[in-house]
Design an enzyme around this catalytic site. Sequence first.
Site, PDB file in Angstrom:
ATOM      1  CG  HIS A 123      38.860  43.839  32.725  1.00 59.97           C
ATOM      2  ND1 HIS A 123      38.985  42.597  33.293  1.00 59.97           N
ATOM      3  CD2 HIS A 123      39.552  44.680  33.541  1.00 59.97           C
ATOM      4  CE1 HIS A 123      39.715  42.688  34.409  1.00 59.97           C
ATOM      5  NE2 HIS A 123      40.056  43.947  34.584  1.00 59.97           N
ATOM      6  CG  ASP A 135      35.905  41.512  35.027  1.00 58.95           C
ATOM      7  OD1 ASP A 135      35.776  41.315  33.810  1.00 58.95           O
ATOM      8  OD2 ASP A 135      36.562  40.748  35.766  1.00 58.95           O
TER       9      ASP A 135
END
Length: 402
Positions: A241, A218
């Site tokens: 991310h 993430d």
Amino acid sequence: MERTFCITLFSSWLLLAFIIQAQSRPLDVRSFGAKSDGVSDISPALTSAWKKACDSPTPSKIIVPKGTFGLGKVTLEGPCKAPIELQVQGTLKAPQNPSLIKVGEWVTILYLDHFTLSGGGTFDGQGAIAWTQNDCSKTSECNKLPNSFSFGFLNNSIIRDITSKDSKLYHMTVLGCNNLTFSHVTITAPEHSLNTDGIHVGRSNGVKILDSTIGTGDDCISLGDGAKQVSVTNVVCGPGHGISVGSLGKFKNEEPVVGFLVRNCTLINTLNGVRIKTWPASETGAVTDMHFDDIIMRNVSNPIVIDQEYCPFNHCTLGIPSRVKISKVSFNNIRGTSASAVAVKLVCSKSLPCDGVHIGDVDLKYIGKLGNITTNCVNVQPAFMGRQNPPICAQNRNAQSS
Ligand SMILES: *[C@@H]1O[C@H](CO)[C@@H](O)[C@H](O)[C@H]1NC(C)=O
Ligand SMILES: *[C@@H]1O[C@H](CO)[C@@H](O)[C@H](O)[C@H]1NC(C)=O
Ligand SMILES: *[C@@H]1O[C@H](CO)[C@@H](O)[C@H](O)[C@H]1NC(C)=O
Ligand SMILES: *[C@@H]1O[C@H](CO)[C@@H](O)[C@H](O)[C@H]1NC(C)=O
Ligand SMILES: *[C@@H]1O[C@H](CO)[C@@H](O)[C@H](O)[C@H]1NC(C)=O
């Protein structure tokens, strides 16, 4: 005369010897019962060593030596009488089954001044089983798993030369800290591991993240409400991310996010590069003084993003503008490759357009085949300096001049 001198010398020597001894005799967790068999839980030994160190009126050091140790769950709490260093040289392994950690996080470190975590060791969260239990895409609930680290209310502290591997949920969360520096930290988890954010900083002032490598499932680094004066320098991020501010605006009374400097960082194969995101139909909030300088993007899907209509899995009402005000944001010297055609997306709130957005040198190339590189700008009028390739907000500028 000479005698007095000798006595003085002798007693200062004694005092010095006492100070040196007090500072330099480290507490080895093995002498508190820890076994390096890779399974036995060392948390009772670590907790006893901690109590002793925390009571010491002079600086102290706890050592977890080389080897592999099991660590069930531990809370190391202050305030303590003097600075403490926890030096982890070996590998600590969390229980694989997340329910064994029950409530809270794996390693919780709280209420300390002048704390140092160091040693070159690894905290292995053993998250693989936990990741199969995470169902964020189906419900909005996915915060039930333990994070690897919670750093809470630490002042003047340092986290350095530490690896966090395969956390069950976030690797590290920071809350209520003042002057906390991360340096030479390595964070790793596979790209497919869900919600394994690297370092999340909320309600803290003066957090620095330096010379570190973060590859996870993430966000590499994310800022929540109340993050102030955070800087990120010489960090390599990917997979993951990217570096994110937000999502903001979901809850009442969120504190402003003020002062973020991201400098000399490289993002590799990440979903986003640098991003600010807020929910639509939001509570009020503010994000100001965000600066992104000298950043290399390598095959990043969305290199530059402001998204005030952030609405994953459709768990929100699109169409009602965000009430988070974004201002004073700069992007300068950002170069490399984009994996998607929309290399720059600046979608601001209709009711509170972004203010004071400055864009300097940007040089991004699209490496896919789905059309030409574009940019998308809504409710924002950036000021431009230097050269932009591709031209940014060209449609908007043409629309204004026609
Ligand atoms: C950390 O600093 C804050 C603000 O100065 C202070 O209120 C708090 O007591 C300090 N915490 C510790 C553990 O020293
Ligand atoms: C921040 O913390 C570091 C590490 O303890 C310390 O050396 C430094 O003096 C602190 N800075 C300020 C401004 O207090
Ligand atoms: C920029 O960061 C890289 C690591 O990502 C480092 O090797 C390099 O020395 C840094 N440059 C400066 C000027 O700090
Ligand atoms: C670029 O990124 C895409 C999407 O993340 C990935 O599928 C692809 O393998 C990457 N290409 C290279 C050359 O790394
Ligand atoms: C891409 O840009 C080229 C050159 O400006 C233009 O000729 C072409 O039609 C564009 N292609 C698409 C799919 O927009």
